[in-house]
Design a protein around this motif. Structure first.
Motif, PDB file in Angstrom:
ATOM      1  N   GLY A   1     -16.241  24.389  -3.490  1.00  7.62           N
ATOM      2  CA  GLY A   1     -16.480  25.710  -4.078  1.00  7.62           C
ATOM      3  C   GLY A   1     -15.355  26.703  -3.906  1.00  7.62           C
ATOM      4  O   GLY A   1     -15.386  27.798  -4.491  1.00  7.62           O
ATOM      5  N   GLY A   2     -14.363  26.357  -3.083  1.00 10.97           N
ATOM      6  CA  GLY A   2     -13.220  27.241  -2.948  1.00 10.97           C
ATOM      7  C   GLY A   2     -12.336  27.206  -4.178  1.00 10.97           C
ATOM      8  O   GLY A   2     -12.433  26.296  -5.006  1.00 10.97           O
ATOM      9  N   THR A   3     -11.473  28.195  -4.329  1.00 13.06           N
ATOM     10  CA  THR A   3     -10.536  28.259  -5.452  1.00 13.06           C
ATOM     11  C   THR A   3      -9.112  28.195  -4.924  1.00 13.06           C
ATOM     12  O   THR A   3      -8.872  28.302  -3.716  1.00 13.06           O
ATOM     13  CB  THR A   3     -10.715  29.557  -6.245  1.00 13.06           C
ATOM     14  N   GLN A   4      -8.151  28.062  -5.846  1.00 15.58           N
ATOM     15  CA  GLN A   4      -6.746  28.023  -5.459  1.00 15.58           C
ATOM     16  C   GLN A   4      -6.360  29.296  -4.710  1.00 15.58           C
ATOM     17  O   GLN A   4      -5.609  29.255  -3.744  1.00 15.58           O
ATOM     18  CB  GLN A   4      -5.863  27.842  -6.699  1.00 15.58           C
ATOM     19  N   GLU A   5      -6.898  30.420  -5.146  1.00 17.58           N
ATOM     20  CA  GLU A   5      -6.586  31.693  -4.481  1.00 17.58           C
ATOM     21  C   GLU A   5      -7.144  31.742  -3.058  1.00 17.58           C
ATOM     22  O   GLU A   5      -6.599  32.420  -2.186  1.00 17.58           O
ATOM     23  CB  GLU A   5      -7.149  32.875  -5.295  1.00 17.58           C
ATOM     24  N   ASP A   6      -8.237  31.013  -2.834  1.00 23.14           N
ATOM     25  CA  ASP A   6      -8.861  31.016  -1.505  1.00 23.14           C
ATOM     26  C   ASP A   6      -8.100  30.154  -0.493  1.00 23.14           C
ATOM     27  O   ASP A   6      -8.359  30.245   0.720  1.00 23.14           O
ATOM     28  CB  ASP A   6     -10.301  30.499  -1.600  1.00 23.14           C
ATOM     29  N   ILE A   7      -7.188  29.305  -0.979  1.00 22.24           N
ATOM     30  CA  ILE A   7      -6.407  28.441  -0.080  1.00 22.24           C
ATOM     31  C   ILE A   7      -5.730  29.266   1.010  1.00 22.24           C
ATOM     32  O   ILE A   7      -5.652  28.854   2.177  1.00 22.24           O
ATOM     33  CB  ILE A   7      -5.338  27.660  -0.892  1.00 22.24           C
ATOM     34  N   ALA A   8      -5.256  30.441   0.661  1.00 18.26           N
ATOM     35  CA  ALA A   8      -4.503  31.268   1.602  1.00 18.26           C
ATOM     36  C   ALA A   8      -5.324  31.665   2.824  1.00 18.26           C
ATOM     37  O   ALA A   8      -4.756  31.931   3.892  1.00 18.26           O
ATOM     38  CB  ALA A   8      -3.989  32.527   0.893  1.00 18.26           C
ATOM     39  N   ARG A   9      -6.653  31.695   2.711  1.00 18.68           N
ATOM     40  CA  ARG A   9      -7.501  32.052   3.844  1.00 18.68           C
ATOM     41  C   ARG A   9      -7.846  30.853   4.716  1.00 18.68           C
ATOM     42  O   ARG A   9      -8.342  31.011   5.836  1.00 18.68           O
ATOM     43  CB  ARG A   9      -8.816  32.698   3.347  1.00 18.68           C
ATOM     44  N   HIS A  10      -7.598  29.660   4.202  1.00 17.98           N
ATOM     45  CA  HIS A  10      -8.097  28.458   4.882  1.00 17.98           C
ATOM     46  C   HIS A  10      -7.016  27.428   5.215  1.00 17.98           C
ATOM     47  O   HIS A  10      -7.336  26.414   5.836  1.00 17.98           O
ATOM     48  CB  HIS A  10      -9.187  27.791   4.038  1.00 17.98           C
ATOM     49  N   PHE A  11      -5.784  27.658   4.800  1.00 20.53           N
ATOM     50  CA  PHE A  11      -4.700  26.725   5.093  1.00 20.53           C
ATOM     51  C   PHE A  11      -3.516  27.501   5.662  1.00 20.53           C
ATOM     52  O   PHE A  11      -3.125  28.552   5.125  1.00 20.53           O
ATOM     53  CB  PHE A  11      -4.250  25.983   3.827  1.00 20.53           C
ATOM     54  N   VAL A  12      -2.953  26.972   6.763  1.00 16.35           N
ATOM     55  CA  VAL A  12      -1.699  27.496   7.308  1.00 16.35           C
ATOM     56  C   VAL A  12      -0.768  26.306   7.512  1.00 16.35           C
ATOM     57  O   VAL A  12      -1.203  25.154   7.536  1.00 16.35           O
ATOM     58  CB  VAL A  12      -1.902  28.259   8.628  1.00 16.35           C
ATOM     59  N   ALA A  13       0.532  26.580   7.647  1.00 11.89           N
ATOM     60  CA  ALA A  13       1.507  25.494   7.769  1.00 11.89           C
ATOM     61  C   ALA A  13       2.525  25.802   8.851  1.00 11.89           C
ATOM     62  O   ALA A  13       2.890  26.960   9.072  1.00 11.89           O
ATOM     63  CB  ALA A  13       2.225  25.276   6.434  1.00 11.89           C
ATOM     64  N   VAL A  14       2.954  24.737   9.516  1.00 12.59           N
ATOM     65  CA  VAL A  14       4.123  24.785  10.388  1.00 12.59           C
ATOM     66  C   VAL A  14       5.173  23.956   9.688  1.00 12.59           C
ATOM     67  O   VAL A  14       5.076  22.729   9.623  1.00 12.59           O
ATOM     68  CB  VAL A  14       3.808  24.219  11.786  1.00 12.59           C
ATOM     69  N   SER A  15       6.183  24.617   9.119  1.00  9.68           N
ATOM     70  CA  SER A  15       7.122  23.912   8.249  1.00  9.68           C
ATOM     71  C   SER A  15       8.377  24.742   8.031  1.00  9.68           C
ATOM     72  O   SER A  15       8.353  25.971   8.127  1.00  9.68           O
ATOM     73  CB  SER A  15       6.453  23.629   6.891  1.00  9.68           C
ATOM     74  N   SER A  16       9.475  24.036   7.712  1.00 13.28           N
ATOM     75  CA  SER A  16      10.714  24.705   7.307  1.00 13.28           C
ATOM     76  C   SER A  16      10.758  24.932   5.802  1.00 13.28           C
ATOM     77  O   SER A  16      11.558  25.723   5.321  1.00 13.28           O
ATOM     78  CB  SER A  16      11.927  23.855   7.714  1.00 13.28           C
ATOM     79  N   ASN A  17       9.905  24.230   5.072  1.00 10.12           N
ATOM     80  CA  ASN A  17       9.941  24.280   3.611  1.00 10.12           C
ATOM     81  C   ASN A  17       8.965  25.346   3.117  1.00 10.12           C
ATOM     82  O   ASN A  17       7.836  25.046   2.688  1.00 10.12           O
ATOM     83  CB  ASN A  17       9.600  22.912   3.030  1.00 10.12           C
ATOM     84  N   VAL A  18       9.409  26.596   3.168  1.00 10.85           N
ATOM     85  CA  VAL A  18       8.553  27.719   2.782  1.00 10.85           C
ATOM     86  C   VAL A  18       8.178  27.620   1.307  1.00 10.85           C
ATOM     87  O   VAL A  18       7.030  27.889   0.920  1.00 10.85           O
ATOM     88  CB  VAL A  18       9.257  29.057   3.081  1.00 10.85           C
ATOM     89  N   LYS A  19       9.116  27.194   0.471  1.00  5.54           N
ATOM     90  CA  LYS A  19       8.860  27.113  -0.962  1.00  5.54           C
ATOM     91  C   LYS A  19       7.708  26.157  -1.266  1.00  5.54           C
ATOM     92  O   LYS A  19       6.768  26.493  -2.004  1.00  5.54           O
ATOM     93  CB  LYS A  19      10.128  26.664  -1.692  1.00  5.54           C
ATOM     94  N   ALA A  20       7.760  24.957  -0.685  1.00  4.06           N
ATOM     95  CA  ALA A  20       6.706  23.971  -0.941  1.00  4.06           C
ATOM     96  C   ALA A  20       5.365  24.456  -0.407  1.00  4.06           C
ATOM     97  O   ALA A  20       4.321  24.242  -1.045  1.00  4.06           O
ATOM     98  CB  ALA A  20       7.072  22.634  -0.309  1.00  4.06           C
ATOM     99  N   ALA A  21       5.376  25.117   0.742  1.00  4.40           N
ATOM    100  CA  ALA A  21       4.127  25.585   1.335  1.00  4.40           C
ATOM    101  C   ALA A  21       3.485  26.685   0.496  1.00  4.40           C
ATOM    102  O   ALA A  21       2.269  26.705   0.289  1.00  4.40           O
ATOM    103  CB  ALA A  21       4.380  26.078   2.755  1.00  4.40           C
TER     104      ALA A  21
END
Length: 549
Positions: free
Chosen positions: A228-248
């Motif tokens: 039931g989540g949307t693409q916009e909701d990803i920001a509230r539920h996914f975080v990343a540890v990464s050097s690739n800011v663009k891909a994240a």
């Protein structure tokens, strides 16, 4: 510099090994009442008894002379100073900077990295607080209750094992689950028990393209959207540890929820970095910082203590002694503490990925043995299985026994039994049991002489099996940080002696490349001629079995 095996120190050790091989530790203990008192060291909350090793004072001196002659101190200083010691990748090696609380700068390519390191720690602290306080909410307004940490290798193993080891310090606010295996059963099992509205996914991949980690994260994303989540909701539920800011960010992760990684931190040394975010979320930031503070204390000890009192140096040189002069192929780790049961697997990666090498720093073929096989299991479990091989099998298998003197919710009977098994096993490995003692034990058993001798032979244990015993008052974050850093530096010292680059892993990289190629073959994106006949047959069999029915 003279080659390792031609050096005077190496030649001295070869001569000493021939003498020591004829002697038995039980005789040394019988003739020297001070042996145990003379062969122990205590630092950073760790007590090491190394008296049950096949070494004399002359052997120890020769081992420390070898460390000095091969420039361990100079190589150590080069690492801490940020010099380019990973010469195949042109990188500094500065996991130590991640726990540097000295207030001193650490310069890499002319710039002090400490402001960014400290800023990242502040970011971890702030994010941890926002989750634990309920300030960071899911898209429906629910507080986060579950964390799914997705990684592989060092991005997974360190955080998972540290949080297991420190289970008594886990916070009630959230529960952290770890996923590494690309086998879909694992991620499916974990997510099936989650409510997407109160679940946070932490994806750890420097490149944001590690095959296993990315696929598991994509599966988690698909699950989230289907719930039931949307693409916009990803920001509230996914975080990343990464050097690739663009891909994240293209994935949907908010830029402020991307935590940095640096080229000068290898995966197996990365738990001290933002890779440790799940540790902070699980234990609380104060306990994560305690882990770093313990490691920093060990760093300072490693830099300043003389060889004779230096925990990592002592352990490293004992390992050299057995690997190169007694033919020991493996080293067993035996934690007598249930929560520390994952430590053998952690040190296995740390050691074998670092020092399992064929050539020197200069690319010359190596004519001596390098990294041993690291293995082990918790406490008394191993006594009823593989300890048999250590006691009566051929060859030398050095052992590390590890145990806290106090445990949470201590039951004195249980803990005394655990300690008695730990100390008793080390004693049994050292002294063994002679044929004469076994023969005497069989008196009055109604056996004839031939049978009595036959059974005594089976019961005889040679002893003279080396071990270290490492004790600590309790396993708190500081002590665990010191313990892990001790093994890091042990591996480093051995790499210096063996003239290795302990900070690359080309065997691992080859596996990644070929895995991607085979995946392309399975998906029909590569010509069959790419593969050898065996691999192609395996691919064909897999495709036939999984073809649409």
């Amino acid at each position: 510099m003279t080659t390792l095996t031609e050096s005077a120190q190496w030649q001295t050790l070869e001569s000493l090994a021939q003498l020591v091989e004829k002697e038995h530790m039980r005789d040394w203990f019988a003739s020297d009442a001070n042996r145990a008192a003379d062969m122990n060291v205590e630092a950073c909350g760790l007590f090491l008894d190394f008296s049950k090793n096949r070494v004399t004072k002359d052997v120890l001196k020769a081992l420390f002379d070898l460390a000095d002659a091969r420039g361990v101190a100079q190589h150590r200083d080069a690492m801490f100073n940020g010099d380019i010691i990973n010469n195949t990748e042109g990188r500094a090696v500065l996991h130590t900077a991640l726990r540097n609380f000295s207030g001193q700068p650490v310069i890499v390519d002319g710039e002090d990295v400490m402001p960014e390191v400290l800023a990242t720690l502040d970011k971890i602290e702030a994010f941890t607080h926002s989750v634990h306080s309920g300030e960071h909410k899911g898209y429906t307004g629910k507080a986060i209750k579950h964390i799914v940490a997705i990684g592989i290798g060092g991005s997974f193993l360190g955080p998972k094992i540290m949080t297991e080891a420190l289970k008594p310090y886990q916070q009630d606010a959230v529960k952290v689950h770890f996923v590494a295996n690309v086998d879909g059963c694992h991620i499916t099992d974990v997510l099936s028990a989650m409510d997407h509205e109160d679940t946070l996914i932490v994806m750890s991949s420097k490149s944001f393209s590690t095959q296993e980690t990315l696929q598991n994260t994509l599966t988690a994303k698909d699950w989230f959207l289907k719930q039931g989540g949307t693409q916009e909701d990803i920001a509230r539920h996914f975080v990343a540890v990464s050097s690739n800011v663009k891909a994240a960010t293209e994935f949907g992760i908010a830029e402020e929820n991307i935590f940095p990684m640096w080229d000068w931190v290898g995966g197996r040394y990365s738990l001290w970095s933002a890779i440790g975010l799940p540790i902070s979320l699980c234990l609380g930031f104060a306990n994560f910082k305690g882990l770093l503070e313990g490691a920093f204390a060990m760093d300072e000890h490693f830099k300043t203590a003389p060889n004779e009192q230096n925990l990592p140096v002592i352990l490293a040189m004992l390992g050299i002694w057995y690997r190169n002069f007694f033919g020991a192929q493996s080293h067993v780790m035996l934690p007598y503490y249930h929560y520390l049961r994952g430590l053998p697997a952690y040190v296995q990666q740390l050691d074998m990925e670092s020092n399992g090498k064929l050539v020197t720093q200069d690319g010359d073929a190596i004519g001596y043995e390098t990294g041993p096989i690291i293995w082990g299991s918790e406490g008394t479990n191993g006594q009823h299985s593989f300890h048999q091989l250590i006691h009566q099998g051929h060859g030398v298998i050095p052992a590390d026994f590890l145990m806290p003197l106090n445990v949470p919710n201590q039951d004195d009977t249980h803990h005394a039994m655990l300690a008695s098994n730990c100390f008793g096993q080390a004693q049994a490995l050292m002294q063994g049991k002679t044929f004469a003692d076994c023969y005497a034990d069989l008196a009055d058993k109604g056996l004839d002489e031939a049978e009595r001798k036959r059974l005594a032979q089976h019961k005889t244990m040679p002893g003279n099996k080396p071990s270290n015993t490492i004790l600590f008052e309790k396993l708190d974050p500081f002590t665990l940080g010191a313990l892990v850093a001790m093994y890091e530096h042990k591996v480093f010292v051995q790499g210096v002696i063996w003239q290795l680059n302990s900070f690359d892993q080309w065997g691992v990289e080859l596996g990644k490349v070929l895995g991607n190629q085979v995946l392309a073959g399975i998906q029909g994106n590569t010509e069959a001629e790419t593969f050898d006949s065996s691999t192609q047959n395996l691919i064909n069999r897999f495709k036939q079995t999984n073809a649409p029915k």
